[in-house]
Design a protein around this motif. Structure first.
Motif, PDB file in Angstrom:
ATOM      1  N   GLN A 231      41.468  38.338  35.369  1.00 14.18           N
ATOM      2  CA  GLN A 231      42.617  39.016  35.984  1.00 14.18           C
ATOM      3  C   GLN A 231      43.569  39.536  34.930  1.00 14.18           C
ATOM      4  O   GLN A 231      44.115  40.640  35.060  1.00 14.18           O
ATOM      5  CB  GLN A 231      43.347  38.045  36.932  1.00 14.18           C
ATOM      6  N   ALA A 232      43.765  38.768  33.866  1.00  9.52           N
ATOM      7  CA  ALA A 232      44.646  39.219  32.788  1.00  9.52           C
ATOM      8  C   ALA A 232      44.061  40.459  32.096  1.00  9.52           C
ATOM      9  O   ALA A 232      44.783  41.400  31.766  1.00  9.52           O
ATOM     10  CB  ALA A 232      44.844  38.091  31.787  1.00  9.52           C
ATOM     11  N   LYS A 233      42.795  40.489  31.927  1.00  6.09           N
ATOM     12  CA  LYS A 233      42.172  41.656  31.314  1.00  6.09           C
ATOM     13  C   LYS A 233      42.317  42.882  32.209  1.00  6.09           C
ATOM     14  O   LYS A 233      42.582  43.994  31.750  1.00  6.09           O
ATOM     15  CB  LYS A 233      40.688  41.394  31.024  1.00  6.09           C
ATOM     16  N   ILE A 234      42.131  42.741  33.525  1.00  8.36           N
ATOM     17  CA  ILE A 234      42.266  43.865  34.455  1.00  8.36           C
ATOM     18  C   ILE A 234      43.683  44.394  34.435  1.00  8.36           C
ATOM     19  O   ILE A 234      43.934  45.610  34.407  1.00  8.36           O
ATOM     20  CB  ILE A 234      41.848  43.435  35.865  1.00  8.36           C
ATOM     21  N   ASN A 235      44.628  43.510  34.452  1.00  5.16           N
ATOM     22  CA  ASN A 235      46.043  43.935  34.424  1.00  5.16           C
ATOM     23  C   ASN A 235      46.368  44.654  33.124  1.00  5.16           C
ATOM     24  O   ASN A 235      47.085  45.660  33.116  1.00  5.16           O
ATOM     25  CB  ASN A 235      46.950  42.727  34.603  1.00  5.16           C
TER      26      ASN A 235
END
Length: 242
Positions: A231-235
């Motif tokens: 999720q951190a990478k997508i954001n």
């Protein structure tokens, strides 16, 4: 007009025993001062015999002296202006009073008679009070009351004596500490003592390095496919300008 009356006045004669004349004479005698004091004057002319040492005379003189202000102040008036001192201290009433008060207050003079009589008392040796005093002195005497340990009054091998010795040895401070005599002069290191160990434990409890571990010292490897990391990478990709 009055000539005939004046002539008749000189020719009138009244009898001396008439009631009016007698009444007038009686009234004159009653009001006459001379006749009033006539008896007292006659008594004075006769004289009197009264001794000078009679009781009424002495009483009258004493009463007169007491009541007389002159007699009352005669001594004071004589001393006024002449009292400049006394020949001796005994003649001065104030000094005599002060000396008397000093003698009463002097402790040495107060106890002089007692001190003189102390050495003159002789008591018989068999007097009841003396015997009672000796008996009391014997009862309260420390020498007769206390028996030291070496003054045995019983056999030394009795059970109670042996038990008493054992109790004395246990209570004796010298015997109680006799097992520590071999420690005298022996060197001793503080390492391992109770106080040193207690100080080390306290230091370890207060040491922040041992109490708290730094994050960089922990061996940790993050997992790359965890939901949080994904999720951190997508954001990051969505908000990236590139």
């Amino acid at each position: 007009y009055t000539e005939a009356w004046d002539a008749d006045k000189t020719s009138i004669h009244v009898m001396p025993d008439t009631p009016d004349i007698l009444l007038a004479k009686a009234n004159a005698a009653n009001v006459s001062h001379k006749l009033y004091v006539q008896a007292w004057e006659d008594a004075k002319k006769k004289g009197y015999d009264m001794r000078a040492d009679a009781i009424p005379i002495q009483s009258a003189k004493a009463s007169r002296d007491i009541a007389s202000d002159y007699k009352y102040k005669l001594t004071h008036e004589k001393q006024k202006g002449h009292y400049v001192g006394c020949k001796t201290a005994q003649e001065d009433p104030k000094l005599a009073l002060a000396a008397r008060a000093m003698m009463l207050q002097n402790d040495r003079l107060y106890k002089k008679a007692y001190n003189d009589s102390k050495t003159q008392i002789h008591l018989p040796v068999d007097m009841l009070s003396v015997q009672a005093a000796k008996e009391c002195q014997t009862l309260v005497s420390d020498v007769d009351y206390r028996h030291y340990l070496h003054q045995w009054t019983c056999l030394p091998d009795q059970n109670d004596v042996i038990h008493a010795r054992k109790a004395y040895d246990l209570q004796s401070d010298n015997v109680y500490k006799s097992d520590l005599e071999w420690l005298r002069g022996i060197g001793w290191l503080t390492e391992g003592s109770v106080d040193v160990v207690k100080a080390k434990k306290a230091q370890e409890l207060l040491n922040e390095r041992l109490y708290r571990t730094r994050p960089e010292e922990l061996k940790f490897t993050s997992i790359t496919d965890t939901p949080d990391v994904v999720q951190a990478k997508i954001n990051a990709a969505q908000i990236s300008d590139v």
